[in-house]
Design a protein around this motif. Structure first.
Motif, PDB file in Angstrom:
ATOM      1  N   ARG A   1       0.820  -1.208   0.000  1.00 38.15           N
ATOM      2  CA  ARG A   1       0.000   0.000   0.000  1.00 38.15           C
ATOM      3  C   ARG A   1       0.856   1.261   0.000  1.00 38.15           C
ATOM      4  O   ARG A   1       0.580   2.238   0.693  1.00 38.15           O
ATOM      5  N   GLY A   2       1.948   1.211  -0.732  1.00 37.67           N
ATOM      6  CA  GLY A   2       2.790   2.382  -0.844  1.00 37.67           C
ATOM      7  C   GLY A   2       3.728   2.597   0.320  1.00 37.67           C
ATOM      8  O   GLY A   2       4.467   3.572   0.350  1.00 37.67           O
ATOM      9  N   ILE A   3       3.733   1.683   1.300  1.00 39.83           N
ATOM     10  CA  ILE A   3       4.594   1.827   2.465  1.00 39.83           C
ATOM     11  C   ILE A   3       5.647   0.751   2.404  1.00 39.83           C
ATOM     12  O   ILE A   3       5.372  -0.399   2.086  1.00 39.83           O
ATOM     13  N   ALA A   4       6.876   1.077   2.753  1.00 32.65           N
ATOM     14  CA  ALA A   4       7.972   0.092   2.710  1.00 32.65           C
ATOM     15  C   ALA A   4       7.838  -0.859   3.868  1.00 32.65           C
ATOM     16  O   ALA A   4       8.512  -0.759   4.875  1.00 32.65           O
ATOM     17  N   ALA A   5       6.939  -1.824   3.731  1.00 33.63           N
ATOM     18  CA  ALA A   5       6.699  -2.779   4.796  1.00 33.63           C
ATOM     19  C   ALA A   5       7.375  -4.087   4.457  1.00 33.63           C
ATOM     20  O   ALA A   5       7.931  -4.263   3.390  1.00 33.63           O
ATOM     21  N   ALA A   6       7.290  -5.031   5.398  1.00 29.66           N
ATOM     22  CA  ALA A   6       8.033  -6.261   5.242  1.00 29.66           C
ATOM     23  C   ALA A   6       7.351  -7.229   4.306  1.00 29.66           C
ATOM     24  O   ALA A   6       6.158  -7.278   4.207  1.00 29.66           O
TER      25      ALA A   6
ATOM     26  N   LEU B   1      -1.345   0.548   9.885  1.00 25.57           N
ATOM     27  CA  LEU B   1      -2.585   1.317   9.891  1.00 25.57           C
ATOM     28  C   LEU B   1      -2.296   2.809   9.960  1.00 25.57           C
ATOM     29  O   LEU B   1      -2.681   3.574   9.098  1.00 25.57           O
ATOM     30  N   ARG B   2      -1.622   3.217  11.035  1.00 26.04           N
ATOM     31  CA  ARG B   2      -1.334   4.638  11.257  1.00 26.04           C
ATOM     32  C   ARG B   2       0.153   4.767  11.562  1.00 26.04           C
ATOM     33  O   ARG B   2       0.564   4.790  12.714  1.00 26.04           O
ATOM     34  N   GLY B   3       0.955   4.816  10.517  1.00 24.88           N
ATOM     35  CA  GLY B   3       2.390   4.911  10.704  1.00 24.88           C
ATOM     36  C   GLY B   3       2.977   3.600  11.180  1.00 24.88           C
ATOM     37  O   GLY B   3       2.456   2.515  10.908  1.00 24.88           O
ATOM     38  N   ASP B   4       4.074   3.732  11.906  1.00 25.49           N
ATOM     39  CA  ASP B   4       4.810   2.548  12.337  1.00 25.49           C
ATOM     40  C   ASP B   4       4.335   1.992  13.670  1.00 25.49           C
ATOM     41  O   ASP B   4       4.746   0.898  14.060  1.00 25.49           O
TER      42      ASP B   4
ATOM     43  N   SER C   1      -5.548 -15.615  12.255  1.00 24.35           N
ATOM     44  CA  SER C   1      -5.986 -14.538  13.138  1.00 24.35           C
ATOM     45  C   SER C   1      -5.572 -13.212  12.528  1.00 24.35           C
ATOM     46  O   SER C   1      -4.450 -13.071  12.032  1.00 24.35           O
ATOM     47  N   ILE C   2      -6.466 -12.248  12.551  1.00 23.09           N
ATOM     48  CA  ILE C   2      -6.142 -10.865  12.208  1.00 23.09           C
ATOM     49  C   ILE C   2      -6.324 -10.070  13.490  1.00 23.09           C
ATOM     50  O   ILE C   2      -7.440 -10.009  14.039  1.00 23.09           O
ATOM     51  N   VAL C   3      -5.242  -9.482  13.991  1.00 25.48           N
ATOM     52  CA  VAL C   3      -5.253  -8.844  15.304  1.00 25.48           C
ATOM     53  C   VAL C   3      -4.742  -7.412  15.187  1.00 25.48           C
ATOM     54  O   VAL C   3      -3.666  -7.165  14.630  1.00 25.48           O
ATOM     55  N   HIS C   4      -5.511  -6.495  15.730  1.00 30.80           N
ATOM     56  CA  HIS C   4      -5.150  -5.072  15.764  1.00 30.80           C
ATOM     57  C   HIS C   4      -4.185  -4.850  16.940  1.00 30.80           C
ATOM     58  O   HIS C   4      -4.499  -5.214  18.078  1.00 30.80           O
ATOM     59  N   ILE C   5      -3.021  -4.255  16.675  1.00 31.45           N
ATOM     60  CA  ILE C   5      -2.034  -4.033  17.725  1.00 31.45           C
ATOM     61  C   ILE C   5      -1.527  -2.595  17.675  1.00 31.45           C
ATOM     62  O   ILE C   5      -1.611  -1.924  16.647  1.00 31.45           O
ATOM     63  N   LYS C   6      -0.985  -2.131  18.798  1.00 36.74           N
ATOM     64  CA  LYS C   6      -0.482  -0.760  18.889  1.00 36.74           C
ATOM     65  C   LYS C   6       0.725  -0.735  19.812  1.00 36.74           C
ATOM     66  O   LYS C   6       0.740  -1.405  20.844  1.00 36.74           O
ATOM     67  N   ARG C   7       1.734   0.066  19.437  1.00 38.02           N
ATOM     68  CA  ARG C   7       2.946   0.201  20.234  1.00 38.02           C
ATOM     69  C   ARG C   7       2.819   1.408  21.157  1.00 38.02           C
ATOM     70  O   ARG C   7       2.495   2.516  20.724  1.00 38.02           O
ATOM     71  N   GLY C   8       3.095   1.192  22.444  1.00 44.16           N
ATOM     72  CA  GLY C   8       3.023   2.264  23.415  1.00 44.16           C
ATOM     73  C   GLY C   8       4.291   3.091  23.453  1.00 44.16           C
ATOM     74  O   GLY C   8       5.292   2.792  22.788  1.00 44.16           O
ATOM     75  N   ARG C   9       4.276   4.143  24.253  1.00 42.85           N
ATOM     76  CA  ARG C   9       5.451   5.002  24.382  1.00 42.85           C
ATOM     77  C   ARG C   9       6.636   4.262  24.991  1.00 42.85           C
ATOM     78  O   ARG C   9       7.772   4.680  24.838  1.00 42.85           O
ATOM     79  N   ASP C  10       6.346   3.178  25.700  1.00 50.37           N
ATOM     80  CA  ASP C  10       7.419   2.379  26.285  1.00 50.37           C
ATOM     81  C   ASP C  10       7.946   1.327  25.318  1.00 50.37           C
ATOM     82  O   ASP C  10       8.715   0.443  25.701  1.00 50.37           O
ATOM     83  N   ASP C  11       7.542   1.406  24.041  1.00 50.69           N
ATOM     84  CA  ASP C  11       7.950   0.480  22.983  1.00 50.69           C
ATOM     85  C   ASP C  11       7.338  -0.907  23.134  1.00 50.69           C
ATOM     86  O   ASP C  11       7.729  -1.836  22.417  1.00 50.69           O
ATOM     87  N   VAL C  12       6.392  -1.082  24.024  1.00 53.56           N
ATOM     88  CA  VAL C  12       5.752  -2.376  24.223  1.00 53.56           C
ATOM     89  C   VAL C  12       4.444  -2.410  23.423  1.00 53.56           C
ATOM     90  O   VAL C  12       3.618  -1.506  23.520  1.00 53.56           O
ATOM     91  N   TRP C  13       4.276  -3.487  22.646  1.00 52.48           N
ATOM     92  CA  TRP C  13       3.073  -3.650  21.824  1.00 52.48           C
ATOM     93  C   TRP C  13       1.954  -4.276  22.647  1.00 52.48           C
ATOM     94  O   TRP C  13       2.186  -5.159  23.476  1.00 52.48           O
TER      95      TRP C  13
ATOM     96  N   ASP D   1       9.482   0.429  10.176  1.00 50.33           N
ATOM     97  CA  ASP D   1      10.631   1.190  10.679  1.00 50.33           C
ATOM     98  C   ASP D   1      11.750   0.284  11.192  1.00 50.33           C
ATOM     99  O   ASP D   1      12.795   0.773  11.622  1.00 50.33           O
ATOM    100  N   GLU D   2      11.513  -1.020  11.168  1.00 46.03           N
ATOM    101  CA  GLU D   2      12.480  -2.027  11.607  1.00 46.03           C
ATOM    102  C   GLU D   2      12.949  -1.801  13.048  1.00 46.03           C
ATOM    103  O   GLU D   2      14.079  -2.114  13.409  1.00 46.03           O
ATOM    104  N   GLN D   3      12.054  -1.290  13.869  1.00 45.89           N
ATOM    105  CA  GLN D   3      12.345  -1.157  15.291  1.00 45.89           C
ATOM    106  C   GLN D   3      11.763  -2.314  16.095  1.00 45.89           C
ATOM    107  O   GLN D   3      12.022  -2.429  17.289  1.00 45.89           O
ATOM    108  N   THR D   4      10.982  -3.168  15.437  1.00 40.32           N
ATOM    109  CA  THR D   4      10.434  -4.362  16.086  1.00 40.32           C
ATOM    110  C   THR D   4      10.565  -5.539  15.131  1.00 40.32           C
ATOM    111  O   THR D   4      10.299  -5.413  13.931  1.00 40.32           O
ATOM    112  N   LEU D   5      10.992  -6.659  15.684  1.00 38.66           N
ATOM    113  CA  LEU D   5      11.003  -7.927  14.951  1.00 38.66           C
ATOM    114  C   LEU D   5      10.041  -8.871  15.655  1.00 38.66           C
ATOM    115  O   LEU D   5      10.211  -9.183  16.828  1.00 38.66           O
ATOM    116  N   PHE D   6       8.996  -9.292  14.939  1.00 45.80           N
ATOM    117  CA  PHE D   6       8.054 -10.273  15.475  1.00 45.80           C
ATOM    118  C   PHE D   6       8.548 -11.680  15.132  1.00 45.80           C
ATOM    119  O   PHE D   6       8.990 -11.936  14.005  1.00 45.80           O
ATOM    120  N   VAL D   7       8.466 -12.581  16.094  1.00 44.99           N
ATOM    121  CA  VAL D   7       8.800 -13.983  15.882  1.00 44.99           C
ATOM    122  C   VAL D   7       7.741 -14.827  16.574  1.00 44.99           C
ATOM    123  O   VAL D   7       7.399 -14.577  17.743  1.00 44.99           O
TER     124      VAL D   7
END
Length: 739
Positions: A19-24, A110-113, A154-166, A545-551
């Motif tokens: 969608r025009g964003i450099a995603a993985a 969805l809304r940025g990184d 599963s399709i799950v909506h997630i968000k990263r907090g100011r503490d970098d924790v999703w 933004d490659e600040q998180t790696l999900f495994v």
């Protein structure tokens, strides 16, 4: 010439946009060229790529581990985002449950990184843990339903907090599940609603055996159905009549077009649209699909690469009939419905073959070409092609050593994880890459050969440094934007940590990184993460933004046996406990882990899951002694200050405070009285890193110094507070007379 239309240009891959964003893709932007020499800091995976490094380009590699824990290097934290059975809700408030054995994962922004959706495959159930009955011939309908609802997606909506924790966002209109029996998918392509293949029809009851997958540049997820043969037999999961009122889960093996063939396809879903009806694309063939990887050029055919995850399985390529048109989503959603499927033919050999002593017998490079797959070979692709070309021809030139993940590099090169093949004594597997004829992904036929080489071989590296011992059985692959290649391994649970096996050096399965710039045949893989007991890491995927790696951690404690109701039967307690230390015995849970680099001022978290228990709190206050003169002349104090000698029996912070009560005053020999007056003379702070002594000197300055000069006498109070690291406090005091 416009580079986007040149057959030799570097084409966008699935890592370079969504969608025009450099995603993985299976991550993000791929390796520009791993065939050039690079630099590496000793014992540290420190890449010097031609792209800018990211948060994961530099780390100190881990030693192999057989412990029941998930571990990442110092400077990183690991957090369990969601695990099997965890509830999340849609916007109607309906409770959904995260499925079992999570495999492929893709992040859709969805809304940025900092906010997005994860699309996750749930590959297969685990009756032992889910309801206890492992006998497919004796299951109840309720038990089968539990299994059917635990697979799919599963399709799950997630968000990263100011503490970098999703965190999971719940409820959310995006949250939903696709299961094996409650979410119908429609068939597309040449075999759909085709009277010659009545076992397919138009609709499948759901999706299952969802192994790896991929994304598309028009923003959809592709989920690959792999080991579909295990469900519709009493010797397998037992999803059969008369328990069920359908034969849909029976495996049609190609012997009859009328037999069911509802599963074993590539499925397309739109994570952004909850109303989207998933599609199974028959033009992509029916085999044990592991994943997909694409190349796309504007206004040109769309190309999709796939592997058939089985011993002697083949590598495939789909070339679409319709062109890929950026921005025309409705048109692009039809791309996978029509086109041609091709199978790779390798010269001189497709398989790395070894003798009994482990000596390689075959070439490590060669050429190949793409043979067209006919329509009647689509329904049971492996079986029918092998039959048509003949067993000897298939074995010599089409078969490979379990092709699992296929990835496309930024330069258009194609990379394959060949996991292993016991039939040819390939114990450790390898990573192969090839380049299309003139770098044209649509090139097919004998006149347009591709060139291939085995880039990195699995196996032990004797004499290597910590974390450089080598990898075995590569499975999923992913490139980051810095050009580094990431690998997760899949040594079978029955082989892991067996001292009699050649994989013993490896200990548990792990995540590795091969830095950009290493040459074929000489690449070193550095261990980044260790998996828990009897598990494998799957679905590695970076945020844009490659600040998180999900495994994903799949099947921890897979070989547990005995009484399912007893925790003593479990070979892993992860992630809530650890079998290694017998800490918190509990049922093991497949789960998704988010890995982030610890930032200055950010939450430190833990690099180990489960986090090590906190040590018992120290409740013993520090022992504090002080040595100070209790009578000193005012003149001496004003000249030299007050020296205080302190001693503590452990590391501590010392706060020292001197206050005084002064009486009267004098000026030019004349006296007057002002009664008593309290003043703050001086404070000081000191720290000790261990038991020991500290000398502190207190002095009067400014206004307090003038008042003391005018005073005829002062009574001072010295107070000292010592606080240790556990915040236990000791106080001491002394009265000081200043005359």
């Amino acid at each position: 010439m416009d580079p986007s239309t040149s057959p030799t240009s570097i084409a966008p891959t699935r890592r370079t946009f969504i969608r025009g964003i450099a995603a993985a893709g299976a991550s993000t932007a791929a390796a520009a060229s791993l065939g050039k020499a690079g630099l590496l800091a000793p014992a540290t995976a420190h890449a010097h790529p031609q792209h800018s490094p990211n948060d994961f380009s530099d780390f100190r590699a881990l030693a192999p581990s057989s412990a029941d824990l998930f571990e990442v290097p110092e400077g990183y934290r690991a957090d369990v985002l969601i695990g099997w059975g965890d509830p999340f809700a849609d916007d109607d408030g309906a409770t959904l449950r995260y499925g079992f054995n999570n495999d492929f994962l893709a992040y859709f922004p969805l809304r940025g990184d900092d906010e997005g959706l994860i699309f996750v495959n749930h590959e297969y159930p685990a009756p032992f843990f889910q309801h206890g009955n492992v006998d497919g011939a004796r299951k109840t309908l309720e038990q089968v339903r539990i299994e059917q609802e635990s697979v799919g997606n599963s399709i799950v909506h997630i968000k990263r907090g100011r503490d970098d924790v999703w965190q999971v966002v719940s409820p959310s209109s995006y949250n939903r599940r696709v299961t094996a029996h409650t979410t119908p998918l429609t068939f597309t392509g040449p075999l759909a609603a085709n009277s010659a293949y009545p076992g397919i029809g138009t609709v499948a009851p759901g999706s299952l055996a969802n192994c790896s997958g991929g994304i598309t540049p028009w923003g959809t997820a592709l989920s690959c159905e792999e080991n579909y043969q295990d469900y519709g037999t009493t010797g397998g999961y037992g999803w059969v009549r008369p328990l069920l009122d359908t034969d849909d889960y029976v495996n049609g093996d190609g012997s009859s077009a009328a037999r069911p063939a509802k599963f074993g396809w590539v499925c397309e879903h739109d994570p952004y649209d909850p109303s989207f009806t998933g599609a199974k694309h028959t033009a992509l063939g029916r085999f044990r699909h592991e994943n997909t990887a694409f190349r796309a050029r504007p206004n040109k055919p769309f190309v999709l690469y796939m592997g058939d995850d089985r011993n002697d399985g083949a590598v495939y390529k789909f070339v679409s009939e319709l062109p890929y048109r950026p921005g025309r989503r409705s048109e692009n959603l039809r791309i996978l419905a029509s086109g041609k499927l091709y199978v790779a033919r390798w010269e001189p050999d497709g398989r790395r073959r070894f003798d009994a002593a482990g000596t390689l017998l075959t070439a490590t490079e060669g050429t190949g070409w793409w043979r067209e797959v006919t329509e009647d070979e689509l329904v049971d692709t492996h079986v029918r092609i092998a039959s048509n070309v003949g067993a000897a021809e298939w074995t010599a030139h089409y078969a490979t050593n379990r092709p699992e993940d296929v990835e496309v590099g930024e330069d258009g090169s194609v990379w394959i994880a060949l996991t292993n093949n016991s039939g040819v004594n390939d114990v450790h597997g390898s990573i192969r890459r090839f380049v299309e004829h003139q770098n044209d992904a649509t090139a097919v036929g004998e006149g347009a050969p591709f060139e291939w080489e085995d880039y990195a071989a699995g196996g032990r590296h004797d004499g290597a440094g910590t974390g450089e011992e080598g990898f075995s059985s590569p499975d999923n692959l992913v490139f980051d934007k810095a050009g580094n290649l990431w690998i997760v391994t899949d040594i079978s649970s029955g082989t892991l940590n067996d001292p009699t096996r050649p994989q013993a050096f490896h200990a548990n399965n792990a995540v590795f990184m091969i830095p950009a710039g290493q040459e074929a045949g000489a690449a070193t893989a550095y261990r980044f993460a260790n998996m828990p007991v009897q598990s494998e890491g799957t679905g590695p995927y970076f945020t844009p933004d490659e600040q998180t790696l999900f495994v994903n951690v799949q099947h921890p404690g897979e070989n547990s046996s005995g009484d399912p109701s007893s925790t003593a039967s479990y070979s892993s307690y992860w992630p809530k406990g650890s079998k290694t230390t017998e800490r918190n015995p509990t049922k093991p849970i497949p789960a998704t882990v988010a890995i982030t680099k610890v930032r200055r001022g950010g939450a430190p978290g833990s690099r180990i899951v489960p986090a090590p228990p906190l040590p018992p709190r120290d409740t013993t206050p520090p022992q504090l002694t002080l040595d100070v003169r209790e009578r000193i002349s005012l003149d001496s104090f004003l000249h030299s200050g007050l020296t205080v000698r302190l001693h503590v029996d452990e590391a501590a912070t010392l706060d020292v405070r001197l206050r005084a009560t002064i009486r009267g005053g004098r000026r030019r020999g004349w006296r007057w009285g002002w009664g008593e007056r309290r003043i703050e003379v001086d404070t000081a702070r000191a720290r000790t890193d261990a038991a020991g002594g500290v000398i502190v000197t207190l002095r009067a300055r400014g206004r307090e110094r003038l008042l003391l000069r005018l005073a005829r006498r002062a009574d001072a109070q010295l107070d000292v507070q010592a606080a240790d690291r556990a915040r236990n406090v000791t106080t001491r005091g002394a009265r000081i007379v200043l005359t």
